[in-house]
Design a protein around this motif. Structure first.
Motif, PDB file in Angstrom:
ATOM      1  N   ASP A 224       0.895  -1.440  -0.309  1.00 40.09           N
ATOM      2  CA  ASP A 224       0.227   0.198   0.059  1.00 40.09           C
ATOM      3  C   ASP A 224       0.847   1.581   0.014  1.00 40.09           C
ATOM      4  O   ASP A 224       0.872   2.524  -0.774  1.00 40.09           O
ATOM      5  CB  ASP A 224      -0.726  -0.204   1.426  1.00 40.09           C
ATOM      6  CG  ASP A 224      -2.087   1.982   1.494  1.00 40.09           C
ATOM      7  OD1 ASP A 224      -2.264   2.124   0.211  1.00 40.09           O
ATOM      8  OD2 ASP A 224      -1.831   1.541   2.513  1.00 40.09           O
ATOM      9  N   ASP A 228       0.292   3.730  -4.260  1.00 35.95           N
ATOM     10  CA  ASP A 228      -1.648   4.352  -3.247  1.00 35.95           C
ATOM     11  C   ASP A 228      -1.084   5.983  -3.922  1.00 35.95           C
ATOM     12  O   ASP A 228       0.065   6.385  -3.403  1.00 35.95           O
ATOM     13  CB  ASP A 228      -2.142   4.346  -2.236  1.00 35.95           C
ATOM     14  CG  ASP A 228      -3.843   4.637  -2.794  1.00 35.95           C
ATOM     15  OD1 ASP A 228      -3.833   5.081  -4.002  1.00 35.95           O
ATOM     16  OD2 ASP A 228      -4.737   4.282  -1.881  1.00 35.95           O
ATOM     17  N   ASP A 230      -3.748   7.901  -3.040  1.00 39.82           N
ATOM     18  CA  ASP A 230      -5.192   8.875  -2.496  1.00 39.82           C
ATOM     19  C   ASP A 230      -4.573   9.602  -1.778  1.00 39.82           C
ATOM     20  O   ASP A 230      -5.889  10.753  -2.075  1.00 39.82           O
ATOM     21  CB  ASP A 230      -5.740   7.543  -1.686  1.00 39.82           C
ATOM     22  CG  ASP A 230      -4.817   6.772  -0.637  1.00 39.82           C
ATOM     23  OD1 ASP A 230      -3.759   7.681   0.127  1.00 39.82           O
ATOM     24  OD2 ASP A 230      -6.035   6.857   0.248  1.00 39.82           O
TER      25      ASP A 230
END
Ligand code: ARG
Length: 455
Positions: A224, A228, A230
């Protein structure tokens, strides 16, 4: 950097599409901070010896000062900021530079650098928003009780106060700052030590590097951590919403500064002239702010599109994250600064606001409310009676307060001269004392709350 495996160097076109140094040099300070934290941790855990760590630390200080001085020679053949810094470090300190990349990959390195950069932008955005809120608060305070038309469908609806209108934006911008603060808190986990994707066999101390870089904690999952973006998307989403608010305020300033409205005069400092029409004073800054949202929302959509469908973990697609975020952040900060200057400088025309406030039967709702209160009509009937009176005034070419008592009684016999007390716009706004309402007393309360909050 991977010469061992390769017999030939890259084609020039390959180098052109692959290199990110043209833009990721903006991550230099973050990259060096990350490397310093990593090196210190490698020393503390005994993975590197103290003399190497000292050489790396001093070398990195030199590299940073060269970059800041503008004397650093960035090389596209070295691809990105990470390799450029490391290469220069090697020239400065020799072999110890090669040990810096122990238990690290460019994948966790870039994820860390970029988080640090975006985190700074959240802080800068919040600062910019606070400055704009202060400018709006000053406007609100100066005209807390100035009446102006409130609109729905851009048709005159009910009178409001200038202060109330300014404070509406203070609330919106407050939520924008809150969104940036939320995004900041969520992104504040450190990817460093995730290495390429799987973590590392070296006995590193991820808490130590996380702490050194001001993160709350290390990212809990190495896959992760490197794959990512995000956190950047959250920033862009918050920036998009903020830009939308700025765009609406900008649109109002464009309308308000027109000769037809004359609600505000923008300062010369934030206006431009026309090369052909000598009388023109154009609200270009407001128009540009209105338009800038396109770039910011565009960046948000572009990065979402880059990220969708990428299998875990890192793919080179993700190198496309930076330019979008850099441009969106620069654009947002510029728009905030320009709006702050424009709002601080603008002059609201109290008389023009007041004249417009009374036009367009803006106190019709007050008349209907009066019929409910004083003549005990159900609201729906009061609405109908008032509508009839508006039509009558329209036919006579006058405003509601200009109708005679006889005119009014002709429509409904229960109307008395007391009705004229609520038909003035000042009475109208003063009566709207419900929490959050436009009454000057309420507006002043909210101004005080926000002054306190902004310190
Ligand atoms: N320049 C790269 C980027 O911006 C750094 C990471 C490169 N990692 C890799 N495995 N090629 O994403």
């Amino acid at each position: 950097m991977w010469g061992g495996r390769f017999a030939a160097g890259p084609d020039a076109i390959m180098e052109a599409i692959n290199a990110s140094i043209g833009f990721d040099r903006r991550l230099a300070a973050q990259d060096i901070a990350g490397s310093r934290a990593h090196a210190a941790m490698l020393g503390a855990t005994g993975i590197l010896d103290a003399s190497d760590v000292a050489a790396i630390r001093e070398g990195l200080v030199t590299v940073l000062s060269e970059i800041e001085a503008g004397s650093f020679a960035f090389r596209a053949d070295l691809e990105d900021i990470h390799m450029n810094v490391e290469n220069r470090l090697r020239a400065l300190i020799g072999d110890a530079a090669g040990r810096l990349h122990t238990a690290r990959s460019r994948n966790d390195q870039v994820a860390t650098d970029f988080r640090l950069w975006v985190r700074d932008q959240c802080d800068a955005g919040i600062d910019g928003l606070r400055a704009l809120q202060r400018a709006l608060l000053d406007q609100a305070e100066a005209g807390a009780d100035w009446v102006m038309p409130g609109f729905t469908h851009l048709q005159t609806a009910q009178p409001v106060t200038w202060g109330h209108h300014m404070m509406a934006y203070v609330e919106m911008l407050g939520r924008d700052a809150g969104r940036l603060a939320d995004a900041r808190a969520r992104m504040n986990e450190c990817p460093l030590g995730a290495a390429a994707l799987a973590g590392t066999g070296f006995a590193i101390d991820r808490d130590m590097t996380a702490r050194a870089l001001g993160f709350e904690r290390p990212c809990a999952n190495s896959l992760d951590a490197v794959s990512d973006r995000d956190f950047a998307l959250e920033f862009l989403a918050a920036a998009s919403i903020c830009a939308m608010h700025l765009s609406r305020l900008a649109e109002e300033l464009v309308i308000w500064s027109s000769a037809q409205f004359r609600f505000v005069t923008l300062s010369d400092r934030f206006s431009t002239g026309s090369s052909i029409m000598p009388q023109k004073k154009n609200p270009d800054a407001a128009e540009l702010i209105r338009a800038k949202i396109g770039r910011i929302v565009g960046a948000n959509v572009a990065l979402l599109t880059v990220m969708k469908g990428l299998p875990l973990a890192y793919s080179k697609d993700m190198q496309e994250d930076k330019e979008q975020v850099f441009d969106a952040a620069d654009t947002l900060m510029l728009a905030l600064a320009a709006m702050t200057g424009m709002v601080a400088d603008m002059t609201a025309d109290r008389a023009a606001l007041a004249a417009a406030a009374g036009a367009g039967f803006s106190t019709a709702t007050d008349l209907a409310d009066w019929l409910v209160r004083e003549a005990n009509l159900p609201f729906r009937d009061a609405h109908h009676v008032t509508g009839t009176l508006v039509a009558l005034a329209e036919a006579k070419g006058c405003d509601l307060p200009d109708l005679t008592l006889d005119d009014m009684r002709g429509v409904h016999p229960a109307i008395t001269s007391g009705v004229f007390d609520v038909l003035g716009v000042e009475n109208s706004v003063a009566s709207r004392m419900s929490y959050g309402g436009t009454a000057p007393a309420r507006v002043r309360e909210q101004i005080a709350v926000w002054k306190d909050r902004l310190g």
